[in-house]
Design a protein around this motif. Sequence first.
Motif, PDB file in Angstrom:
ATOM      1  N   LEU A  36      47.582  47.072  35.779  1.00  0.00           N
ATOM      2  CA  LEU A  36      46.445  46.333  35.218  1.00  0.00           C
ATOM      3  C   LEU A  36      46.138  45.097  36.062  1.00  0.00           C
ATOM      4  O   LEU A  36      44.970  44.833  36.405  1.00  0.00           O
ATOM      5  CB  LEU A  36      46.768  45.934  33.775  1.00  0.00           C
ATOM      6  N   CYS A  37      47.173  44.344  36.429  1.00  0.00           N
ATOM      7  CA  CYS A  37      46.968  43.131  37.231  1.00  0.00           C
ATOM      8  C   CYS A  37      46.521  43.473  38.643  1.00  0.00           C
ATOM      9  O   CYS A  37      45.744  42.744  39.255  1.00  0.00           O
ATOM     10  CB  CYS A  37      48.238  42.291  37.258  1.00  0.00           C
ATOM     11  N   GLN A  40      42.886  44.057  38.361  1.00  0.00           N
ATOM     12  CA  GLN A  40      42.106  42.870  38.030  1.00  0.00           C
ATOM     13  C   GLN A  40      42.110  41.847  39.157  1.00  0.00           C
ATOM     14  O   GLN A  40      41.074  41.278  39.489  1.00  0.00           O
ATOM     15  CB  GLN A  40      42.640  42.224  36.754  1.00  0.00           C
ATOM     16  N   PHE A  41      43.270  41.594  39.743  1.00  0.00           N
ATOM     17  CA  PHE A  41      43.395  40.519  40.728  1.00  0.00           C
ATOM     18  C   PHE A  41      43.598  41.033  42.147  1.00  0.00           C
ATOM     19  O   PHE A  41      43.680  40.229  43.075  1.00  0.00           O
ATOM     20  CB  PHE A  41      44.573  39.606  40.362  1.00  0.00           C
ATOM     21  N   ASN A  56      42.353  43.787  29.143  1.00  0.00           N
ATOM     22  CA  ASN A  56      41.642  43.129  30.239  1.00  0.00           C
ATOM     23  C   ASN A  56      40.357  43.873  30.553  1.00  0.00           C
ATOM     24  O   ASN A  56      40.272  45.090  30.385  1.00  0.00           O
ATOM     25  CB  ASN A  56      42.502  43.113  31.511  1.00  0.00           C
ATOM     26  N   SER A  57      39.371  43.115  31.045  1.00  0.00           N
ATOM     27  CA  SER A  57      38.145  43.718  31.555  1.00  0.00           C
ATOM     28  C   SER A  57      38.184  43.664  33.071  1.00  0.00           C
ATOM     29  O   SER A  57      38.509  42.622  33.654  1.00  0.00           O
ATOM     30  CB  SER A  57      36.917  42.951  31.055  1.00  0.00           C
ATOM     31  N   VAL A  58      37.873  44.778  33.698  1.00  0.00           N
ATOM     32  CA  VAL A  58      37.894  44.868  35.151  1.00  0.00           C
ATOM     33  C   VAL A  58      36.529  45.347  35.613  1.00  0.00           C
ATOM     34  O   VAL A  58      36.015  46.354  35.123  1.00  0.00           O
ATOM     35  CB  VAL A  58      38.985  45.860  35.629  1.00  0.00           C
ATOM     36  N   SER A  59      35.934  44.599  36.543  1.00  0.00           N
ATOM     37  CA  SER A  59      34.659  45.020  37.123  1.00  0.00           C
ATOM     38  C   SER A  59      34.925  45.674  38.466  1.00  0.00           C
ATOM     39  O   SER A  59      35.739  45.185  39.251  1.00  0.00           O
ATOM     40  CB  SER A  59      33.737  43.811  37.316  1.00  0.00           C
TER      41      SER A  59
END
Length: 61
Positions: A36-37, A40-41, A56-59
Amino acid sequence: MGNGLSEQPKFSSMSFFQSSHITIFGLDSAGKTTVLCRLQFNDFVNMVRTNGFNFNSVSVN
Ligand SMILES: Nc1nc2c(ncn2[C@@H]2O[C@H](COP(=O)(O)OP(=O)(O)OP(=O)(O)O)[C@@H](O)[C@H]2O)c(=O)[nH]1
Ligand SMILES: [Mg+2]
């Protein structure tokens, strides 16, 4: 599991999705939060054990 993403996944083939909800299930310490991280990052972060769940929201482009 988390380190298996050596590069950002290609979502171009999913461009027809406006948005989608993805649920990640797995055993303890399987690497769910790491994935997930990473998404996201775009980085690996040392995680502590998750109590409950993460949302989490991920674009993606
Ligand atoms: N060797 C290796 N370690 C990984 C991999 N993915 C994650 N880890 C490590 O495994 C440990 C647990 O990762 P987490 O992302 O916290 O696992 P989790 O599934 O969220 O764990 P819980 O929240 O306890 O359910 C961390 O120390 C990560 O650095 C991988 O692909 N290979
Ligand atoms: Mg976790």
